[in-house]
Design a protein around this motif. Structure first.
Motif, PDB file in Angstrom:
ATOM      1  N   UNK A  76       7.742  11.929  20.162  1.00  0.00           N
ATOM      2  CA  UNK A  76       6.542  11.699  19.350  1.00  0.00           C
ATOM      3  C   UNK A  76       6.353  12.700  18.218  1.00  0.00           C
ATOM      4  N   UNK A  77       7.451  13.144  17.618  1.00  0.00           N
ATOM      5  CA  UNK A  77       7.346  13.992  16.441  1.00  0.00           C
ATOM      6  C   UNK A  77       8.148  13.431  15.273  1.00  0.00           C
ATOM      7  N   UNK A  78       9.017  12.478  15.530  1.00  0.00           N
ATOM      8  CA  UNK A  78       9.947  11.989  14.516  1.00  0.00           C
ATOM      9  C   UNK A  78       9.372  10.790  13.776  1.00  0.00           C
ATOM     10  N   UNK A  79       9.380  10.860  12.446  1.00  0.00           N
ATOM     11  CA  UNK A  79       8.970   9.715  11.633  1.00  0.00           C
ATOM     12  C   UNK A  79      10.160   8.768  11.493  1.00  0.00           C
ATOM     13  N   UNK A  80      10.006   7.490  11.864  1.00  0.00           N
ATOM     14  CA  UNK A  80      11.118   6.551  11.929  1.00  0.00           C
ATOM     15  C   UNK A  80      11.213   5.626  10.717  1.00  0.00           C
ATOM     16  N   UNK A  81      10.294   5.735   9.797  1.00  0.00           N
ATOM     17  CA  UNK A  81      10.381   4.889   8.619  1.00  0.00           C
ATOM     18  C   UNK A  81       9.451   3.700   8.670  1.00  0.00           C
ATOM     19  N   UNK A  82       9.078   3.217   7.479  1.00  0.00           N
ATOM     20  CA  UNK A  82       8.066   2.188   7.385  1.00  0.00           C
ATOM     21  C   UNK A  82       8.552   0.809   7.797  1.00  0.00           C
ATOM     22  N   UNK A  83       9.844   0.524   7.596  1.00  0.00           N
ATOM     23  CA  UNK A  83      10.346  -0.821   7.913  1.00  0.00           C
ATOM     24  C   UNK A  83      10.143  -1.145   9.386  1.00  0.00           C
ATOM     25  N   UNK A 102       0.841  -1.194   0.000  1.00  0.00           N
ATOM     26  CA  UNK A 102       0.000   0.000   0.000  1.00  0.00           C
ATOM     27  C   UNK A 102       0.872   1.238   0.000  1.00  0.00           C
ATOM     28  N   UNK A 103       0.305   2.357  -0.415  1.00  0.00           N
ATOM     29  CA  UNK A 103       1.009   3.632  -0.426  1.00  0.00           C
ATOM     30  C   UNK A 103       0.488   4.524   0.685  1.00  0.00           C
ATOM     31  N   UNK A 104       1.385   5.314   1.252  1.00  0.00           N
ATOM     32  CA  UNK A 104       0.960   6.331   2.214  1.00  0.00           C
ATOM     33  C   UNK A 104       0.654   7.595   1.430  1.00  0.00           C
ATOM     34  N   UNK A 105      -0.611   7.825   1.158  1.00  0.00           N
ATOM     35  CA  UNK A 105      -1.006   8.913   0.281  1.00  0.00           C
ATOM     36  C   UNK A 105      -1.335  10.197   1.031  1.00  0.00           C
ATOM     37  N   UNK A 106      -1.567  10.113   2.318  1.00  0.00           N
ATOM     38  CA  UNK A 106      -2.042  11.282   3.039  1.00  0.00           C
ATOM     39  C   UNK A 106      -1.312  11.441   4.360  1.00  0.00           C
ATOM     40  N   UNK A 107      -1.093  12.692   4.722  1.00  0.00           N
ATOM     41  CA  UNK A 107      -0.525  13.050   6.014  1.00  0.00           C
ATOM     42  C   UNK A 107      -1.645  13.790   6.738  1.00  0.00           C
ATOM     43  N   UNK A 108      -2.279  13.131   7.707  1.00  0.00           N
ATOM     44  CA  UNK A 108      -3.494  13.664   8.318  1.00  0.00           C
ATOM     45  C   UNK A 108      -3.289  13.879   9.812  1.00  0.00           C
ATOM     46  N   UNK A 109      -4.192  14.624  10.404  1.00  0.00           N
ATOM     47  CA  UNK A 109      -4.177  14.836  11.844  1.00  0.00           C
ATOM     48  C   UNK A 109      -5.540  14.474  12.408  1.00  0.00           C
ATOM     49  N   UNK A 110      -5.627  14.462  13.717  1.00  0.00           N
ATOM     50  CA  UNK A 110      -6.927  14.347  14.378  1.00  0.00           C
ATOM     51  C   UNK A 110      -6.988  15.414  15.453  1.00  0.00           C
ATOM     52  N   UNK A 111      -8.177  15.949  15.677  1.00  0.00           N
ATOM     53  CA  UNK A 111      -8.328  17.083  16.579  1.00  0.00           C
ATOM     54  C   UNK A 111      -9.485  16.857  17.548  1.00  0.00           C
ATOM     55  N   UNK A 112      -9.344  17.462  18.711  1.00  0.00           N
ATOM     56  CA  UNK A 112     -10.399  17.474  19.734  1.00  0.00           C
ATOM     57  C   UNK A 112     -10.479  18.904  20.257  1.00  0.00           C
ATOM     58  N   UNK A 122      -2.443   3.491  16.844  1.00  0.00           N
ATOM     59  CA  UNK A 122      -1.515   4.394  17.524  1.00  0.00           C
ATOM     60  C   UNK A 122      -0.285   3.599  17.943  1.00  0.00           C
ATOM     61  N   UNK A 123       0.870   3.994  17.428  1.00  0.00           N
ATOM     62  CA  UNK A 123       2.119   3.284  17.718  1.00  0.00           C
ATOM     63  C   UNK A 123       3.249   4.296  17.634  1.00  0.00           C
ATOM     64  N   UNK A 124       3.768   4.708  18.790  1.00  0.00           N
ATOM     65  CA  UNK A 124       4.747   5.789  18.836  1.00  0.00           C
ATOM     66  C   UNK A 124       6.159   5.233  18.979  1.00  0.00           C
ATOM     67  N   UNK A 125       7.039   5.513  18.023  1.00  0.00           N
ATOM     68  CA  UNK A 125       8.392   4.956  18.089  1.00  0.00           C
ATOM     69  C   UNK A 125       9.378   5.778  18.895  1.00  0.00           C
ATOM     70  N   UNK A 173       1.692   7.981  14.386  1.00  0.00           N
ATOM     71  CA  UNK A 173       3.063   7.752  14.848  1.00  0.00           C
ATOM     72  C   UNK A 173       3.555   8.818  15.811  1.00  0.00           C
ATOM     73  N   UNK A 174       2.782   9.875  16.055  1.00  0.00           N
ATOM     74  CA  UNK A 174       3.280  10.901  16.955  1.00  0.00           C
ATOM     75  C   UNK A 174       2.204  11.852  17.416  1.00  0.00           C
ATOM     76  N   UNK A 175       2.464  12.513  18.550  1.00  0.00           N
ATOM     77  CA  UNK A 175       1.540  13.527  19.061  1.00  0.00           C
ATOM     78  C   UNK A 175       2.294  14.680  19.700  1.00  0.00           C
ATOM     79  N   UNK A 176       3.531  14.891  19.260  1.00  0.00           N
ATOM     80  CA  UNK A 176       4.335  15.954  19.846  1.00  0.00           C
ATOM     81  C   UNK A 176       3.903  17.332  19.390  1.00  0.00           C
ATOM     82  N   UNK A 177       4.211  18.331  20.218  1.00  0.00           N
ATOM     83  CA  UNK A 177       3.894  19.700  19.870  1.00  0.00           C
ATOM     84  C   UNK A 177       2.418  20.024  19.856  1.00  0.00           C
ATOM     85  N   UNK A 178       1.601  19.172  20.494  1.00  0.00           N
ATOM     86  CA  UNK A 178       0.175  19.438  20.586  1.00  0.00           C
ATOM     87  C   UNK A 178      -0.638  19.018  19.380  1.00  0.00           C
TER      88      UNK A 178
END
Length: 364
Positions: A189-196, A25-35, A182-185, A216-221
């Protein structure tokens, strides 16, 4: 630090058990969630091209929490012309059926039945929410919402919950749901660590066919999510010329920015509880708190001055730590007003947003 996520980097191969076939599969979107925590933000300005909005949850005695920003957050997504969906925070102390009705009522008939708008049920157990699920609640919630709306509900879980909480749960009854994981490496919680790295973890998840969104992250609010494939993977509804993606409406005319307001506190307050969260300490005051009391109401301990009941500063600023002794505090600074909604106000205290009742502050 944020990274730009290129499609070429984010091609993934997922393995779900030894006998499962490989799904590319391809990662086509960079999305957020808000409350309510984030308020209304410009999604594109933060490089998001999709958003999933908290509609409400089963928090509180009556299980009827509604995100006060849900309408404004949806309106902003429509204004920017980006895809959006909704989620509901499930609790164990109110029936799943009642909560499904609450979710449907918050969305309203039009959005609840709109095939282009995906919906998720958020299934978590945290120290602050008192949740203790038996295991049938997600399926009951999904079934009731489907009965009301004719629309399937997807599921949000962290890695531990998705893998069964060490044998407590068996999710074969909801295995066809789309999984938002939700899986934070990393600790910040701001750094993208790669798909592998993620693929190795994904391969340990039984039941679910794929991971459709990876948080993969929730840093910086701001929460950070990678969504794989087209948005129709979440809705089952493909966009065509007769059914286009909503277009961006013209941006509003620029107006002169409002003068920044600040709030001050003028009294001595009871320190009702100490809370430790993610290595930091917070305090609560029951009078300040907006029902339900949760992490949005917690006050960072740094700006707090411990006093006696008359407001005299204590020489020893080490808290008693919920040992039953009454404690008092003051807040002596000027705190930036971030937002106001009715009788509630959001302030920046100790570098973090805090919601409380506006009657306890003086605004200048």
């Amino acid at each position: 630090m944020n990274k730009n996520l290129s499609k070429a980097v984010l091609v993934a191969a997922f393995f779900f058990g030894a006998s499962a076939t490989t799904t590319v599969v391809d990662a086509d979107s960079f999305v957020t969630d808000v409350s309510s925590y984030q308020g209304v933000i410009n999604y594109k300005a933060h490089r998001f091209n999709g958003v999933i909005i908290k509609a409400g949850g089963g928090e509180g005695v009556n299980g009827n929490y509604v995100n006060p920003y849900v309408g404004a957050q949806q309106a902003e997504a429509r204004r920017e012309g980006i895809q959006h969906g909704f989620y509901y925070y499930l609790t164990s102390h109110v029936s799943p059926e009642q909560q499904a009705h609450q979710f449907y009522n918050i969305l309203g008939k039009e959005d609840a039945r709109n095939k282009d708008i995906p919906v998720f049920v958020d299934v978590e157990e945290n120290a602050w929410d008192g949740n203790r699920f038996r295991g049938d609640e997600p399926k009951r919630f999904m079934d009731e919402f489907y009965r009301l709306s004719g629309k399937k509900v997807n599921v949000y879980m962290n890695f531990e919950m998705a893998t069964g909480m060490h044998g407590r749960f068996e999710w074969s009854d909801i295995k066809d749901a789309k999984l938002w994981l939700a899986l934070y490496p990393s600790s910040n919680n701001t750094q993208y660590y790669g798909q592998a790295w993620a693929n190795q973890k994904f391969s340990q998840i039984p039941w679910f066919k794929t991971v459709d969104i990876w948080q993969y992250g929730d840093g910086g609010g701001l929460d950070r999510n990678i969504q794989y494939g087209d948005w129709s993977n979440l809705t089952g509804h493909r966009y065509t010329p007769k059914n286009p993606v909503p277009q961006t409406t013209p941006p509003a005319k620029k107006t002169k920015p409002a003068t920044q307001k600040y709030a001050t506190f003028n009294n001595v307050y009871v320190l009702d509880k100490w809370v430790q969260w993610n290595g930091k300490w917070y305090v609560t005051n029951n009078d300040f708190s907006i029902p339900i009391e949760d992490y949005n109401n917690w006050i960072p301990a740094g700006p707090v001055t411990l006093t006696d009941r008359y407001g005299n500063k204590l020489k020893n600023q080490n808290g008693q730590g919920n040992n039953g002794k009454m404690e008092f505090f003051t807040l002596n600074g000027r705190y930036k007003v971030l937002a106001q909604s009715g009788d509630n106000i959001k302030l920046e205290i100790g570098g973090e947003p805090v919601w409380l009742k506006s009657k306890f502050v003086t605004i200048k």
